[in-house]
Design a protein around this motif. Sequence first.
Motif, short mmCIF file in Angstrom:
data_model
loop_
_atom_site.label_atom_id
_atom_site.label_comp_id
_atom_site.label_asym_id
_atom_site.label_seq_id
_atom_site.Cartn_x
_atom_site.Cartn_y
_atom_site.Cartn_z
N PRO A 136 71.25 7.66 -13.06
CA PRO A 136 70.84 9.07 -13.02
C PRO A 136 71.35 9.83 -14.24
N ARG A 146 76.63 12.57 -9.19
CA ARG A 146 76.17 12.78 -7.81
C ARG A 146 74.93 11.92 -7.59
N PRO A 147 74.77 11.44 -6.38
CA PRO A 147 73.61 10.58 -6.11
C PRO A 147 72.30 11.37 -6.23
N VAL A 148 71.28 10.67 -6.62
CA VAL A 148 69.93 11.25 -6.67
C VAL A 148 69.00 10.33 -5.92
N SER A 149 67.89 10.84 -5.53
CA SER A 149 66.88 10.06 -4.83
C SER A 149 66.48 8.85 -5.67
N GLY A 150 66.45 7.69 -5.06
CA GLY A 150 66.06 6.47 -5.75
C GLY A 150 67.22 5.68 -6.32
N TYR A 151 68.41 6.25 -6.39
CA TYR A 151 69.60 5.52 -6.87
C TYR A 151 70.22 4.83 -5.66
N ALA A 152 70.21 3.51 -5.67
CA ALA A 152 70.55 2.74 -4.48
C ALA A 152 72.03 2.44 -4.29
#
Length: 148
Positions: free
Chosen positions: A17, A102-108
């Motif tokens: 990300p 920070r996590p984002v959509s699509g980061y597994a």
Amino acid sequence: MSAETVIHVTANAPWLPPGGRAEVIRCAAPPRPLCVVRLLLRRADLVFCTPRADGGRLDLPMRIVPDEDQDGTGTIRALAEEIVGADAGIRFVGAVRNVVGRPVSGYAWPAPLAHFGVWESAAAPRGDGSWIDVADLQDRHWHPLAAD
């Protein structure tokens, strides 16, 4: 966590990300959380590779680590058993650490830290695979650990 040495950093790593960086570290013990284990087998300047499950590209043999195996030791033992027939003689070399704000959509993977460990063995593989010149694998995130 054991003392570590950062041997390579990719700032703003394009596979992470925005703002994420990848650090290749040498350390005596696997850091946590460990997400993937890889087995490094060498023959001079060649490394043993198998097709990846996510597209068939040749890479070091690998397995995703289940949540209950936080340091990956159980997972690497099982991988070594499959590839070389025993887990004796495997030695932790280091890891690639993803650092993500920070996590984002699509980061597994876990955030802010996720580790991808590499173990080495002097054993010979017992199954199918290919011996590839390590110089031809410079695009792999783990390459600095094998380039010595």
